[in-house]
Design an enzyme around this catalytic site. Structure first.
Site, short mmCIF file in Angstrom:
data_model
loop_
_atom_site.label_atom_id
_atom_site.label_comp_id
_atom_site.label_asym_id
_atom_site.label_seq_id
_atom_site.Cartn_x
_atom_site.Cartn_y
_atom_site.Cartn_z
N LYS A 146 -7.69 5.36 4.70
CA LYS A 146 -7.05 5.74 3.44
C LYS A 146 -7.42 7.18 3.06
O LYS A 146 -6.57 7.93 2.56
CB LYS A 146 -7.47 4.76 2.33
N GLU A 165 -1.46 13.54 2.88
CA GLU A 165 -0.61 13.64 1.69
C GLU A 165 -0.77 15.01 1.04
O GLU A 165 0.22 15.61 0.59
CB GLU A 165 -1.02 12.52 0.73
#
Length: 178
Positions: free
Chosen positions: A47, A54
């Site tokens: 993550k 991102e």
């Protein structure tokens, strides 16, 4: 496909299997958008890297839209372009959907300040890249751009202007200049 969360699960196999119905319910589909990625800690690690990626993707969209905004003589409608790109384009993504939504609400983003926080994952991803001797210039620069966004006045930018002026007589802007 329904909406849901992308879940990167770490831990021992037995608890993951026992909790599978929860993961399948929260994910976009029972067999999509989630997975057991490894031992305890692996989910957090994956993550973290996801969020670092991102950062880079968001920065690329931001820069591209600023380039188009800067080409004023073309009178580009950034919202229209974002809508075109959302379908059939190689850059289509949920981030682009969000950009289109933001531009629909305020085409010039005039109600926002250009101040961008970071929640830590980008920093941690960059630190891991350094520790692993893995070059990650896009994620690193995206993180640095967030730091730049927080400066009203950059002493480093002033120093660059002063140095260019000193060695080459390059023009500088002074307080009060328009």
């Amino acid at each position: 496909m329904s909406e849901g969360y992308s879940l990167m699960i770490g831990g021992e196999q037995e608890p993951v299997e026992r909790l599978r119905p929860i993961f399948e319910t929260l994910a976009p589909a029972a067999d999509l958008g989630w997975g057991h990625v490894g031992p305890s800690g692996a989910g957090h690690f994956v993550k973290m890297v996801h969020n670092g990626i991102e950062y880079g993707m968001m920065q690329a969209f931001a820069e591209g839209f600023e380039i188009m905004k800067g080409k004023t003589e073309l009178g580009l409608d950034l919202y229209q372009i974002s809508e075109i790109w959302r379908y059939g384009s190689v850059v289509r993504s949920w981030l682009l959907d969000l950009a289109a939504r933001a531009l629909a609400e305020d085409a010039t983003l005039s109600t926002l300040k250009g101040w961008v926080a970071d929640s830590g994952e980008g920093r941690w991803t960059v630190a891991e890249a350094i520790d692993l001797d893995v070059p990650a210039p896009i994620i690193t620069l995206a993180l640095q751009m967030r730091f730049i966004s927080r400066q009203d006045e950059s002493f480093a930018a002033k120093m660059l202007a002063a140095l260019r002026n000193q060695f080459g007589g390059h023009a500088v802007k002074r307080e009060g200049d328009s």
